[in-house]
Scaffold this active site. Sequence first.
Site, PDB file in Angstrom:
ATOM      1  N   HIS A  72      -6.104   1.937  -4.042  1.00 21.43           N
ATOM      2  CA  HIS A  72      -5.084   1.436  -3.111  1.00 21.43           C
ATOM      3  C   HIS A  72      -4.685   0.011  -3.468  1.00 21.43           C
ATOM      4  O   HIS A  72      -5.327  -0.658  -4.285  1.00 21.43           O
ATOM      5  CB  HIS A  72      -5.615   1.491  -1.673  1.00 21.43           C
ATOM      6  CG  HIS A  72      -6.755   0.550  -1.398  1.00 21.43           C
ATOM      7  ND1 HIS A  72      -6.885  -0.134  -0.196  1.00 21.43           N
ATOM      8  CD2 HIS A  72      -7.832   0.157  -2.134  1.00 21.43           C
ATOM      9  CE1 HIS A  72      -7.980  -0.874  -0.219  1.00 21.43           C
ATOM     10  NE2 HIS A  72      -8.573  -0.718  -1.373  1.00 21.43           N
ATOM     11  N   CYS A 114       0.813  -1.221   0.000  1.00 22.10           N
ATOM     12  CA  CYS A 114       0.000   0.000   0.000  1.00 22.10           C
ATOM     13  C   CYS A 114       0.843   1.267   0.000  1.00 22.10           C
ATOM     14  O   CYS A 114       0.616   2.187  -0.793  1.00 22.10           O
ATOM     15  CB  CYS A 114      -0.982   0.000   1.172  1.00 22.10           C
ATOM     16  SG  CYS A 114      -0.236   0.108   2.812  1.00 22.10           S
ATOM     17  N   HIS A 130      -2.577   1.473   7.024  1.00 25.18           N
ATOM     18  CA  HIS A 130      -2.908   1.390   5.603  1.00 25.18           C
ATOM     19  C   HIS A 130      -3.043   2.790   5.015  1.00 25.18           C
ATOM     20  O   HIS A 130      -3.382   3.753   5.719  1.00 25.18           O
ATOM     21  CB  HIS A 130      -4.217   0.622   5.418  1.00 25.18           C
ATOM     22  CG  HIS A 130      -4.496   0.243   4.001  1.00 25.18           C
ATOM     23  ND1 HIS A 130      -3.680  -0.594   3.276  1.00 25.18           N
ATOM     24  CD2 HIS A 130      -5.507   0.591   3.153  1.00 25.18           C
ATOM     25  CE1 HIS A 130      -4.178  -0.757   2.061  1.00 25.18           C
ATOM     26  NE2 HIS A 130      -5.278  -0.047   1.962  1.00 25.18           N
TER      27      HIS A 130
END
Length: 321
Positions: free
Chosen positions: A272, A207, A260
């Site tokens: 993402h 990510c 994240h």
Amino acid sequence: MTIAYVRVPVANVWKDPDRPRENDGVFLERHPSVSNWLSRLDEEKDGRLGLVGRLETQLLLGEPVWVKEEINGWAHVFIPGQPHHEEQRGYPGWVPAHHLAYHPDFHHAWESHPFAIVTALKTGLLIDGAQRTVEIGWLTRLPFIGEANGDAIVMTPTGIPGRVPAEHVHVGRTLPVAAADRRIETARRFLGLPYLWGGTSVYGMDCSGFVYRVFEACGIRIPRDAHVQAAFGQRIERDSLEPADLVFFAYEQGKGRIHHVGMYVGDDHFIHAPRTGLPVQVQSLSQDAPYAEEFCFGRRYDGSEFPASIPLTADMVGEET
């Protein structure tokens, strides 16, 4: 410390030399194949998931590192191009020493020449005299030394010239800062790309590696890891998000540790790299679990937060390998 440069198309940076597993051995060879390594990981149930806690990040051909020491064929390095929250010298880790090289001509060219920065997802590097073409990927940068017959002539880390199709590179010391719509367009190029823990290349990204490279491609330098990316830039609350803002997610319904990051694309959606087993995709910020419950805030980077490059100067430089 000494300076060295990555001599392979993609180099894995491990937490320590004991972390690679048997199925990672193919990527420790002198001429590693990313595709072969990933194929082996995919043959095992937890091949990719098992990289958690083992693989720290990745480097591309030509990227510089500081080498602190070399032990039993492993180089303990710091990556100046990947800012780290605890280490001013850059992201730390371990790389097989034979994946690095130092040549004075390349070092001089790196400091003084414009770069040929790869803008195609993948292209071929024809190494002069070797009669072989090496596949290199997006954002690989090598010193530009000329152009001939439609090719950009570049210097490779071993001091040997090479050729890359000129249409596949941007020539300049840095890439221009891109507007928000260009950042989103760049991110969308990777829809469907498999997730890879620690990945920062077109073969797979995690990510934070995903947004790190997207912003790099758009002329903006940000930290490597999500929790550090969340500490810089302008803080943006939910109702003020604009396209290309980074959005962060934390445990404990957005109040705990950040784990994240993605990029807001507008209309209450973000793009993402979710997790192992799921590719780069666009999801809802308010409807899709667990993100709806874990959103904490956004950050806006405009390109002024970090220098475009870090000068590579030292009392000593590495020896040719």
